[in-house]
Design an enzyme around this catalytic site. Sequence first.
Site, PDB file in Angstrom:
ATOM      1  N   HIS A 110      49.598 131.727  83.988  1.00 34.73           N
ATOM      2  CA  HIS A 110      50.372 130.588  83.394  1.00 34.73           C
ATOM      3  C   HIS A 110      51.941 130.719  83.351  1.00 34.73           C
ATOM      4  O   HIS A 110      52.275 131.918  83.012  1.00 34.73           O
ATOM      5  CB  HIS A 110      49.785 130.523  81.894  1.00 34.73           C
ATOM      6  CG  HIS A 110      50.549 129.494  80.843  1.00 34.73           C
ATOM      7  ND1 HIS A 110      49.949 128.207  80.950  1.00 34.73           N
ATOM      8  CD2 HIS A 110      51.407 129.579  80.106  1.00 34.73           C
ATOM      9  CE1 HIS A 110      50.793 127.455  80.031  1.00 34.73           C
ATOM     10  NE2 HIS A 110      51.766 128.344  79.477  1.00 34.73           N
ATOM     11  N   ASP A 151      44.538 128.903  77.207  1.00 35.56           N
ATOM     12  CA  ASP A 151      45.448 129.928  77.283  1.00 35.56           C
ATOM     13  C   ASP A 151      45.420 131.056  76.204  1.00 35.56           C
ATOM     14  O   ASP A 151      46.385 131.481  75.566  1.00 35.56           O
ATOM     15  CB  ASP A 151      46.876 129.387  77.252  1.00 35.56           C
ATOM     16  CG  ASP A 151      47.173 128.440  78.236  1.00 35.56           C
ATOM     17  OD1 ASP A 151      46.666 128.534  79.602  1.00 35.56           O
ATOM     18  OD2 ASP A 151      48.037 127.353  77.934  1.00 35.56           O
TER      19      ASP A 151
HETATM   20  C1  GRF Z   1      51.657 127.906  88.679  1.00 39.35           C
HETATM   21  O1  GRF Z   1      52.844 127.509  88.461  1.00 39.35           O
HETATM   22  C2  GRF Z   1      50.758 128.314  87.641  1.00 39.35           C
HETATM   23  O2  GRF Z   1      51.482 129.000  86.898  1.00 39.35           O
HETATM   24  C3  GRF Z   1      50.087 126.986  87.042  1.00 39.35           C
HETATM   25  O3  GRF Z   1      50.261 126.132  88.185  1.00 39.35           O
HETATM   26  C4  GRF Z   1      50.991 126.391  89.190  1.00 39.35           C
HETATM   27  C5  GRF Z   1      50.290 126.492  90.512  1.00 39.35           C
HETATM   28  O4  GRF Z   1      50.938 126.246  91.464  1.00 39.35           O
HETATM   29  N1  GRF Z   1      48.981 127.382  86.638  1.00 39.35           N
HETATM   30  P1  GRF Z   1      50.353 126.369  92.887  1.00 39.35           P
HETATM   31  O5  GRF Z   1      49.289 125.197  92.957  1.00 39.35           O
HETATM   32  O6  GRF Z   1      49.686 127.656  93.333  1.00 39.35           O
HETATM   33  O7  GRF Z   1      51.176 126.191  94.049  1.00 39.35           O
END
Ligand code: GRF
Length: 194
Positions: A110, A151
């Site tokens: 997160h 979360d």
């Molecule tokens: C990340 O910022 C993560 O923290 C959140 O979703 C985003 C995922 O990015 N849960 P990606 O799809 O891996 O590019």
Amino acid sequence: MSHRLAVLVSGTGRHLENLAELSRDPAADLDAEIGVVISNRPGVGALDRAARFELRAEVLEGAEAESDETYGRRVFEVIRDAEADTVVLAGFLKKLWIPEDFAGRVINIHPSLLPAFGGKGYYGMRVHRAVLERGCQVTGCTVHLVDDVYDNGPILHQRWCEVHPGDSAEALAARVFEEELLALPEALRRFWRR
Ligand code: GRF
């Protein structure tokens, strides 16, 4: 012992790519392989990345029409079939029902320092906008175990970074993401050591 990951995605898949690269690099010391990638949406960038790495990928649509449990059972059937022992939610934008045999084995990343800026509605750029609106001077990311509340599960690892004066949400998201790329593999190494 080598681990097998199921990586669940909904979007661009930058974490998926990072994990795929690290798992193939002996110097990265991530004792894992990706057994399956599951997306709840067709046509997303993460699926292109999965194809590039020749990973097994499954699209499981229709979550909206089902109860969380019915959808979750379908997801975990695929996860069991792939013989994955650890599940990573890497930008998976859907609440996941978790069966008993996988409790404590599902990990989420997160983009804030939980428990700040977490819970329903805090995802993507909304998190970073809220951090800026609050006037925080630091922010970061959290890797945590997933339970049945958004979360909420036990925190495994956090990394932080500065908020710069005049930051846009996008600039802040990019800085946090640099930390995320380090935090997720660090968290997995720590999780598997215990
Ligand atoms: C990340 O910022 C993560 O923290 C959140 O979703 C985003 C995922 O990015 N849960 P990606 O799809 O891996 O590019």
